[in-house]
Scaffold this active site. Sequence first.
Site, PDB file in Angstrom:
ATOM      1  N   ASN A 154       0.849  -1.205   0.000  1.00  0.00           N
ATOM      2  CA  ASN A 154       0.000   0.000   0.000  1.00  0.00           C
ATOM      3  C   ASN A 154       0.880   1.249   0.000  1.00  0.00           C
ATOM      4  O   ASN A 154       2.105   1.150  -0.026  1.00  0.00           O
ATOM      5  CB  ASN A 154      -0.942  -0.025   1.209  1.00  0.00           C
ATOM      6  CG  ASN A 154      -0.171  -0.122   2.506  1.00  0.00           C
ATOM      7  OD1 ASN A 154       0.530   0.812   2.874  1.00  0.00           O
ATOM      8  ND2 ASN A 154      -0.263  -1.259   3.180  1.00  0.00           N
ATOM      9  N   LYS A 196     -11.740  -2.921  18.399  1.00  0.00           N
ATOM     10  CA  LYS A 196     -10.355  -3.354  18.652  1.00  0.00           C
ATOM     11  C   LYS A 196     -10.014  -3.296  20.141  1.00  0.00           C
ATOM     12  O   LYS A 196      -9.049  -3.898  20.572  1.00  0.00           O
ATOM     13  CB  LYS A 196      -9.366  -2.471  17.893  1.00  0.00           C
ATOM     14  CG  LYS A 196      -9.633  -2.448  16.399  1.00  0.00           C
ATOM     15  CD  LYS A 196      -8.405  -2.712  15.600  1.00  0.00           C
ATOM     16  CE  LYS A 196      -8.772  -2.720  14.128  1.00  0.00           C
ATOM     17  NZ  LYS A 196      -7.845  -3.440  13.300  1.00  0.00           N
ATOM     18  N   ASP A 199      -4.497  -6.405   5.316  1.00  0.00           N
ATOM     19  CA  ASP A 199      -5.528  -7.236   5.953  1.00  0.00           C
ATOM     20  C   ASP A 199      -5.450  -8.672   5.446  1.00  0.00           C
ATOM     21  O   ASP A 199      -5.857  -9.601   6.132  1.00  0.00           O
ATOM     22  CB  ASP A 199      -6.924  -6.667   5.651  1.00  0.00           C
ATOM     23  CG  ASP A 199      -7.154  -5.352   6.387  1.00  0.00           C
ATOM     24  OD1 ASP A 199      -6.520  -5.166   7.448  1.00  0.00           O
ATOM     25  OD2 ASP A 199      -7.928  -4.511   5.891  1.00  0.00           O
ATOM     26  N   LYS A 253     -14.042   1.250  15.115  1.00  0.00           N
ATOM     27  CA  LYS A 253     -12.728   0.617  15.257  1.00  0.00           C
ATOM     28  C   LYS A 253     -12.245   0.714  16.709  1.00  0.00           C
ATOM     29  O   LYS A 253     -11.711  -0.249  17.261  1.00  0.00           O
ATOM     30  CB  LYS A 253     -11.741   1.309  14.300  1.00  0.00           C
ATOM     31  CG  LYS A 253     -10.513   0.491  14.011  1.00  0.00           C
ATOM     32  CD  LYS A 253      -9.727   1.064  12.822  1.00  0.00           C
ATOM     33  CE  LYS A 253      -8.440   0.279  12.621  1.00  0.00           C
ATOM     34  NZ  LYS A 253      -7.649   0.760  11.506  1.00  0.00           N
ATOM     35  N   LYS A 277       9.209 -17.265  -9.951  1.00  0.00           N
ATOM     36  CA  LYS A 277       8.486 -16.174 -10.616  1.00  0.00           C
ATOM     37  C   LYS A 277       7.366 -16.766 -11.484  1.00  0.00           C
ATOM     38  O   LYS A 277       7.612 -17.697 -12.259  1.00  0.00           O
ATOM     39  CB  LYS A 277       9.467 -15.379 -11.482  1.00  0.00           C
ATOM     40  CG  LYS A 277       8.834 -14.174 -12.128  1.00  0.00           C
ATOM     41  CD  LYS A 277       9.822 -13.408 -12.978  1.00  0.00           C
ATOM     42  CE  LYS A 277       9.079 -12.371 -13.783  1.00  0.00           C
ATOM     43  NZ  LYS A 277       9.867 -11.841 -14.863  1.00  0.00           N
ATOM     44  N   PHE A 320      -4.534   3.641  14.412  1.00  0.00           N
ATOM     45  CA  PHE A 320      -4.811   4.616  13.359  1.00  0.00           C
ATOM     46  C   PHE A 320      -5.906   4.053  12.458  1.00  0.00           C
ATOM     47  O   PHE A 320      -5.899   2.867  12.140  1.00  0.00           O
ATOM     48  CB  PHE A 320      -3.546   4.894  12.528  1.00  0.00           C
ATOM     49  CG  PHE A 320      -2.748   6.049  13.063  1.00  0.00           C
ATOM     50  CD1 PHE A 320      -2.110   5.958  14.294  1.00  0.00           C
ATOM     51  CD2 PHE A 320      -2.646   7.243  12.340  1.00  0.00           C
ATOM     52  CE1 PHE A 320      -1.385   7.030  14.806  1.00  0.00           C
ATOM     53  CE2 PHE A 320      -1.925   8.319  12.830  1.00  0.00           C
ATOM     54  CZ  PHE A 320      -1.296   8.212  14.063  1.00  0.00           C
ATOM     55  N   ASP A 337      -4.930  -9.615  13.143  1.00  0.00           N
ATOM     56  CA  ASP A 337      -5.093  -8.191  13.439  1.00  0.00           C
ATOM     57  C   ASP A 337      -4.216  -7.853  14.649  1.00  0.00           C
ATOM     58  O   ASP A 337      -4.550  -8.195  15.791  1.00  0.00           O
ATOM     59  CB  ASP A 337      -6.571  -7.908  13.739  1.00  0.00           C
ATOM     60  CG  ASP A 337      -6.843  -6.424  13.890  1.00  0.00           C
ATOM     61  OD1 ASP A 337      -5.978  -5.722  14.474  1.00  0.00           O
ATOM     62  OD2 ASP A 337      -7.902  -5.968  13.434  1.00  0.00           O
ATOM     63  N   ILE A 338      -3.085  -7.207  14.380  1.00  0.00           N
ATOM     64  CA  ILE A 338      -2.081  -7.004  15.435  1.00  0.00           C
ATOM     65  C   ILE A 338      -2.642  -6.167  16.588  1.00  0.00           C
ATOM     66  O   ILE A 338      -2.508  -6.521  17.759  1.00  0.00           O
ATOM     67  CB  ILE A 338      -0.801  -6.342  14.856  1.00  0.00           C
ATOM     68  CG1 ILE A 338      -0.223  -7.228  13.745  1.00  0.00           C
ATOM     69  CG2 ILE A 338       0.233  -6.101  15.955  1.00  0.00           C
ATOM     70  CD1 ILE A 338       0.951  -6.614  12.992  1.00  0.00           C
TER      71      ILE A 338
END
Length: 397
Positions: A210, A341, A279, A337, A289, A323, A306-307
């Site tokens: 990302n 969480k 995720d 969230k 390859k 965040f 999910d840490i």
Amino acid sequence: MSSLTNKRILLGVCGSISAYKSPDIVRRLQDFGAEVRVILTSGGANFITELSLQSISKNKVHSNIWDKEAELSMGHIELAKWADLILIAPASANTIAKIATGKASDLLTSVVLASKAKLILAPAMNQQMFNSSAVQENLKHLNTRQINIIQPDSGLQACGDIGVGRLPDSTDIANYVAKQFESTQLSGKNVLVTLGATVEAIDPVRFISNHSSGKMGMALVDSCVQMGARVTCVYGNIDVNLNVKAINIHAKSAIEMHASVMDVIDQQEIFIAVAAVSDYGVKNPSKQKIKKSGNNLILELTPNKDILSEVCKLDNKPLSIGFAAETQNTLENAKNKLKNKGCDAIILNDVSNTEIGFNKDENQVVFISQNLQENIAKNSKTNVAEKILKIFIKEFL
Ligand SMILES: Cc1cc2nc3c(=O)[nH]c(=O)nc-3n(C[C@H](O)[C@H](O)[C@H](O)COP(=O)(O)O)c2cc1C
């Protein structure tokens, strides 16, 4: 290393033979990240030119209180308000005496009186002058007014005398200034910050990742270090320099990041999860390859752990900040969230706004906790990090 990132330092240069060192002081302050503006006294202008200081500081040098143009907008008050800190180096015996008695007879002494900024003086003069009872009494008096004095060095002087009165090394002066901005609010605390983007391998050359650059996370690492914390930084793919004062651990994939966090989490009092963790990871990434073919290629993705959630479920859970990078229903999603969480605070980042967030130098966020919702206006990521930590410290520590 201490930092002066985004700090505005006003340097006063007086009529001392050591004024020739002042461009180097400007440089060293800039090395720490400061923006520097200079006031050159009429005495100082006999030893160093405005042009040199203007070229190095990249700002107009101010010298005349009777500057009609500058004073159209009350230039001396503007300068006084602009400064986060005023450093006078070299400080002449004359200017020291003026400040000690509250005189405002030139631009520098007027700005000093009109400013709320911290003031530091670096006296430099002949050893006899420095040891004179007049100078010593003035310095003693200034000390009682919480004005910081950088002790001059001892050694051979320009006049041939040997004694105390030499302007210290520019790097030492810049270090002294930078230390003024260090805080001890997180002194002795262990803080773990994750940052950057995780990389999920498809094959040995391709991956899913990302846009996270690690800038926001690193700003938090730097601020925590400056506030005296022992920081562990678990970082993925980043586009910023590491802080050498932190313990830095590289973790490539979400699985590696999870393992690295769990390895050290029981020693942490604060956990700040800024990393953009994928995720999903690729199920069975190819060891070779993948060759091009005319057919569709289907990748099977499996959810990663999910840490943040896992950390928040621990019995000895640290105070945890997550965040939330959201593009729609931002506030609602961030509040969900926070609840789902089980963390103590969530920092909402609207990443649909292309002027802030991913890979940008500025950010604009909302600090959300059970009892608080506070907007942090658009600002450099360094300043946003400081504000997040200040709110967090006030609410939780
Ligand atoms: C060659 C020379 C060197 C000087 N060096 C110093 C010095 O190192 N420190 C000092 O306090 N004054 C020194 N002075 C005296 C100051 O320049 C003088 O007091 C001047 O008025 C200071 O002005 P200011 O405080 O506005 O900068 C020196 C003067 C001369 C002529």
